[in-house]
Design a protein around this motif. Structure first.
Motif, PDB file in Angstrom:
ATOM      1  N   SER A  34      -0.435   9.814  23.771  1.00 44.74           N
ATOM      2  CA  SER A  34      -1.033   9.392  22.494  1.00 44.74           C
ATOM      3  C   SER A  34      -1.984  10.439  21.945  1.00 44.74           C
ATOM      4  N   TYR A  35      -2.802  11.016  22.840  1.00 42.25           N
ATOM      5  CA  TYR A  35      -3.830  11.925  22.355  1.00 42.25           C
ATOM      6  C   TYR A  35      -3.318  13.321  22.072  1.00 42.25           C
ATOM      7  N   PHE A  36      -2.372  13.787  22.917  1.00 40.15           N
ATOM      8  CA  PHE A  36      -2.024  15.207  22.833  1.00 40.15           C
ATOM      9  C   PHE A  36      -0.626  15.475  22.296  1.00 40.15           C
ATOM     10  N   LEU A  37       0.297  14.557  22.543  1.00 33.01           N
ATOM     11  CA  LEU A  37       1.685  14.877  22.208  1.00 33.01           C
ATOM     12  C   LEU A  37       2.117  14.322  20.859  1.00 33.01           C
ATOM     13  N   LEU A  38       1.687  13.126  20.545  1.00 35.14           N
ATOM     14  CA  LEU A  38       2.127  12.538  19.283  1.00 35.14           C
ATOM     15  C   LEU A  38       1.307  13.103  18.132  1.00 35.14           C
ATOM     16  N   THR A  39       1.999  13.380  17.003  1.00 33.72           N
ATOM     17  CA  THR A  39       1.294  13.868  15.823  1.00 33.72           C
ATOM     18  C   THR A  39       0.548  12.692  15.194  1.00 33.72           C
ATOM     19  N   PRO A  40      -0.737  12.863  14.965  1.00 36.91           N
ATOM     20  CA  PRO A  40      -1.449  11.755  14.335  1.00 36.91           C
ATOM     21  C   PRO A  40      -1.004  11.593  12.880  1.00 36.91           C
ATOM     22  N   ILE A  41      -0.882  10.373  12.472  1.00 34.42           N
ATOM     23  CA  ILE A  41      -0.474  10.075  11.099  1.00 34.42           C
ATOM     24  C   ILE A  41      -1.668   9.447  10.385  1.00 34.42           C
ATOM     25  N   TYR A  42      -1.952   9.968   9.196  1.00 33.88           N
ATOM     26  CA  TYR A  42      -3.065   9.408   8.426  1.00 33.88           C
ATOM     27  C   TYR A  42      -2.525   8.583   7.276  1.00 33.88           C
ATOM     28  N   GLN A  43      -3.251   7.570   6.954  1.00 35.04           N
ATOM     29  CA  GLN A  43      -2.792   6.699   5.882  1.00 35.04           C
ATOM     30  C   GLN A  43      -3.844   6.643   4.791  1.00 35.04           C
ATOM     31  N   THR A  44      -3.360   6.698   3.591  1.00 32.69           N
ATOM     32  CA  THR A  44      -4.282   6.520   2.467  1.00 32.69           C
ATOM     33  C   THR A  44      -3.572   5.672   1.426  1.00 32.69           C
ATOM     34  N   SER A  45      -4.315   5.097   0.543  1.00 32.18           N
ATOM     35  CA  SER A  45      -3.638   4.274  -0.462  1.00 32.18           C
ATOM     36  C   SER A  45      -4.369   4.360  -1.799  1.00 32.18           C
ATOM     37  N   THR A  46      -3.595   4.190  -2.795  1.00 27.44           N
ATOM     38  CA  THR A  46      -4.176   4.140  -4.147  1.00 27.44           C
ATOM     39  C   THR A  46      -3.745   2.823  -4.768  1.00 27.44           C
ATOM     40  N   GLN A  47      -4.581   2.314  -5.665  1.00 28.39           N
ATOM     41  CA  GLN A  47      -4.246   1.015  -6.242  1.00 28.39           C
ATOM     42  C   GLN A  47      -3.975   1.138  -7.735  1.00 28.39           C
ATOM     43  N   ILE A  48      -3.010   0.377  -8.129  1.00 30.37           N
ATOM     44  CA  ILE A  48      -2.622   0.386  -9.545  1.00 30.37           C
ATOM     45  C   ILE A  48      -2.779  -1.024 -10.090  1.00 30.37           C
ATOM     46  N   LEU A  49      -3.356  -1.097 -11.206  1.00 29.01           N
ATOM     47  CA  LEU A  49      -3.491  -2.418 -11.841  1.00 29.01           C
ATOM     48  C   LEU A  49      -2.414  -2.564 -12.896  1.00 29.01           C
ATOM     49  N   VAL A  50      -1.715  -3.650 -12.836  1.00 30.26           N
ATOM     50  CA  VAL A  50      -0.694  -3.902 -13.844  1.00 30.26           C
ATOM     51  C   VAL A  50      -1.232  -4.997 -14.765  1.00 30.26           C
ATOM     52  N   ASN A  51      -1.607  -4.604 -15.927  1.00 27.84           N
ATOM     53  CA  ASN A  51      -2.186  -5.582 -16.846  1.00 27.84           C
ATOM     54  C   ASN A  51      -1.991  -5.126 -18.293  1.00 27.84           C
ATOM     55  N   GLN A  52      -1.394  -6.001 -19.054  1.00 28.25           N
ATOM     56  CA  GLN A  52      -1.224  -5.736 -20.488  1.00 28.25           C
ATOM     57  C   GLN A  52      -2.577  -5.851 -21.146  1.00 28.25           C
ATOM     58  N   LYS A  53      -2.826  -4.958 -22.049  1.00 21.94           N
ATOM     59  CA  LYS A  53      -4.098  -5.098 -22.771  1.00 21.94           C
ATOM     60  C   LYS A  53      -4.069  -6.393 -23.571  1.00 21.94           C
ATOM     61  N   ALA A  54      -5.127  -7.124 -23.419  1.00 27.98           N
ATOM     62  CA  ALA A  54      -5.147  -8.425 -24.095  1.00 27.98           C
ATOM     63  C   ALA A  54      -5.109  -8.214 -25.607  1.00 27.98           C
ATOM     64  N   ASP A  55      -4.069  -8.732 -26.247  1.00 29.05           N
ATOM     65  CA  ASP A  55      -3.970  -8.506 -27.693  1.00 29.05           C
ATOM     66  C   ASP A  55      -4.375  -9.755 -28.478  1.00 29.05           C
ATOM     67  N   THR A  56      -4.622 -10.826 -27.759  1.00 27.95           N
ATOM     68  CA  THR A  56      -5.113 -12.015 -28.463  1.00 27.95           C
ATOM     69  C   THR A  56      -6.605 -12.127 -28.255  1.00 27.95           C
ATOM     70  N   GLU A  57      -7.200 -12.938 -28.997  1.00 29.18           N
ATOM     71  CA  GLU A  57      -8.652 -13.032 -28.888  1.00 29.18           C
ATOM     72  C   GLU A  57      -9.105 -13.970 -27.786  1.00 29.18           C
ATOM     73  N   ASN A  58      -8.180 -14.831 -27.386  1.00 22.76           N
ATOM     74  CA  ASN A  58      -8.610 -15.738 -26.315  1.00 22.76           C
ATOM     75  C   ASN A  58      -8.578 -15.084 -24.927  1.00 22.76           C
ATOM     76  N   SER A  81       5.654   4.091 -19.126  1.00 25.43           N
ATOM     77  CA  SER A  81       5.695   3.810 -20.561  1.00 25.43           C
ATOM     78  C   SER A  81       7.013   4.295 -21.164  1.00 25.43           C
ATOM     79  N   ASN A  82       7.546   5.405 -20.591  1.00 28.15           N
ATOM     80  CA  ASN A  82       8.850   5.874 -21.066  1.00 28.15           C
ATOM     81  C   ASN A  82       9.965   4.940 -20.645  1.00 28.15           C
ATOM     82  N   ILE A  83       9.866   4.535 -19.366  1.00 27.76           N
ATOM     83  CA  ILE A  83      10.967   3.763 -18.819  1.00 27.76           C
ATOM     84  C   ILE A  83      11.004   2.355 -19.394  1.00 27.76           C
ATOM     85  N   MET A  84       9.865   1.684 -19.292  1.00 24.78           N
ATOM     86  CA  MET A  84       9.848   0.275 -19.653  1.00 24.78           C
ATOM     87  C   MET A  84       9.343   0.053 -21.087  1.00 24.78           C
ATOM     88  N   ASN A  85       8.861   1.145 -21.633  1.00 22.99           N
ATOM     89  CA  ASN A  85       8.330   1.020 -22.983  1.00 22.99           C
ATOM     90  C   ASN A  85       7.133   0.086 -23.055  1.00 22.99           C
TER      91      ASN A  85
END
Lengths: 247, 233
Positions: free
Chosen positions: A36-60, A146-150
């Motif tokens: 585990s310590y010497f032979l296996l290549t350590p793998i690092y993990q990172t993540s980014t978050q994306i928010l999927v939200n239409q801009k509210a176009d109504t007033e409510n 935006s290109n794909i889904m417009n």
């Protein structure tokens, strides 16, 4: 003849082969640790978050249906993120030395249930590279969608980065060693019982009486060198004690 | 292999004659127990001819017989140890005697018994070594000469002990077993196979020998064992 094994006998077997069991356990744990310590290549993990939200176009403000649509759209987005359309651009943009397929394997896209947040996880031996891939993927996706889904409903919520010293997610040496410890222990105990079962030799007086039905005239212990070598000392003692034990 | 064994016997000489070197040791005490048990094994007749054998080689026959001889001699009896293992004799190593002449000379009528028995450093204990190794040990041991040898030995000695080859290996032991009053089977703890021990017993029974009992050899004792209670420390 039915053989019964008492708890006492089991403990006797374990005690007798204790060194073997410990050796195997230790060896397994050590091997696992070293690998585990010497032979296996350590793998690092990172993540980014994306928010999927239409801009509210109504007033409510928030529209329930809108949110629901977004959540359902995420399933589609998940696939899009991992499609060659996006990944090809990531590979090109970062000049990565890997194919789109390889990259695909390193990226995991997921979202919590009913959440509009999608997280893109990247696993890479090089932490800096992981961060770059994650961020680039998010950016490319944001631009391309935006290109794909417009639609224009994707924004990067949090960028991937490492604070301080990154620690690898894989391998997990402690976990591996713990597993090896348990497995080693089991193998050791199993081997101890196997050896005991295979050992078809006479051990003590009981065996003789059970097996041969002959009287045991006597038992001679293993003759050790100290018993022979100490003859002078014995004679000296003899004069002090002045008695002999005769049968 | 035999060469190597012989070498180790030289080295182990001190060890083999423990009852003589160190008569107060707990192990000597264990041999005395065996002596006593043999004496009580037969009520009707006093057992004067005893042979020791085992199922396989290297289980401790020679060590057992040597020490048994010593503790019997220590009791004041005149003891003769006969090396009836004409294939791999060892008695002369144990007692550090010559082996130019021995039982084979007597059996082939080249010598008289009284001329070839040798004294040892142990008082009352004499040995009859194997002599030159013959090509036909079984026939020699089964001959009439063997009967008269035993008879003559009993005139001069109180007890005659026979060191025999492993019973599962050759027929010699069965032949001798038929001629002696009692047989002792040596079993080595952790070495002797259970099946081999049973087979050895069957072979001895098939020649109507009187099995006095079993000596359990090389048993690992714990330090707190009662054997160590008296004599040591």
């Amino acid at each position: 003849m039915e053989e019964t094994i008492s708890l006492k006998e089991i403990f006797a077997v374990l005690k007798k082969r204790l060194s073997l069991i410990l050796l195997i356990t230790l060896l397994a744990t050590a091997t696992s640790g070293i690998v585990s310590y010497f032979l296996l290549t350590p793998i690092y993990q990172t993540s980014t978050q994306i928010l999927v939200n239409q801009k509210a176009d109504t007033e409510n403000g928030f529209d329930y249906n809108q949110v629901k649509t977004n959540v359902e759209l995420i399933n589609t987005y998940n696939v899009i993120i991992k499609s060659p359309t996006i990944l090809d651009q990531v590979v090109e943009g970062l000049n990565l030395d890997m194919s789109t397929g390889d990259l695909n394997e390193k990226i995991t896209v997921s979202n919590a249930q009913n959440s509009q947040v999608v997280s893109i996880e990247v696993k890479e031996p090089d932490p800096a590279q992981a961060v770059k891939i994650a961020n680039t993927t998010a950016e490319v996706f944001e631009k391309e969608i935006s290109n794909i889904m417009n639609v224009d409903n994707v924004s990067v919520l949090s960028e991937a980065n490492f604070e301080g010293t990154p620690s690898p997610v894989n391998p997990k040496p402690v976990l591996n060693m713990a597993i090896a410890l348990v497995v080693g222990l089991m193998v050791g105990v199993g081997l101890a019982f196997l050896l005991e079962y295979l050992d078809n030799t006479i051990k003590d007086e009981n065996d003789i009486e059970k097996l041969l039905g002959l009287p045991v005239l006597g038992t001679i212990a293993v003759i050790e060198d100290k018993e022979v070598g100490s003859s002078k000392g014995k004679h000296a003692k003899k004069s002090v004690r002045g008695e002999t034990v005769e049968s | 292999m035999s060469r190597k064994n012989r070498k180790s016997i030289h080295v182990d000489k001190e060890r083999s004659l423990l009852t003589h070197q160190n008569p107060k040791s707990p192990i000597a005490e264990q041999y005395r127990t065996i002596r006593t048990n043999i004496q009580f094994a037969s009520v009707e007749e006093e057992i004067r001819t005893i042979m020791v054998t085992s199922s396989g080689p290297m289980e401790g026959k020679s060590t057992t017989i040597a020490n048994l001889g010593v503790v019997m001699a220590q009791q004041g009896k005149s003891v003769l140890i006969v090396d009836a293992d004409l294939r791999k004799p060892t008695v002369h190593y144990t007692f550090r005697t010559m082996n130019t002449r021995g039982i084979t000379n007597v059996l082939t009528r080249q010598a008289e018994l009284v001329d070839v028995t040798q004294e040892t450093e142990v008082p009352n204990l004499n040995v009859l070594t194997s002599g030159p190794i013959p090509p036909n040990p079984s026939e020699l041991l089964g001959s009439k000469g063997m009967d008269s040898l035993i008879e003559e030995a009993l005139v001069h000695y109180d007890v005659v002990l026979f060191d025999c080859p492993p019973i599962l290996a050759v027929a010699d032991s069965q032949i001798v077993a038929n001629k002696v009053q009692g047989t002792v089977l040596v079993v080595s703890s952790g070495t002797t196979d259970k099946e081999a021990a049973v087979k050895a017993k069957e072979r001895l029974e098939s020649v109507n020998s009187k099995l006095l009992g079993v000596v359990l050899n090389r048993k690992k004792m714990k330090d707190g064992s009662y054997y160590y209670y008296y004599a040591q420390k």
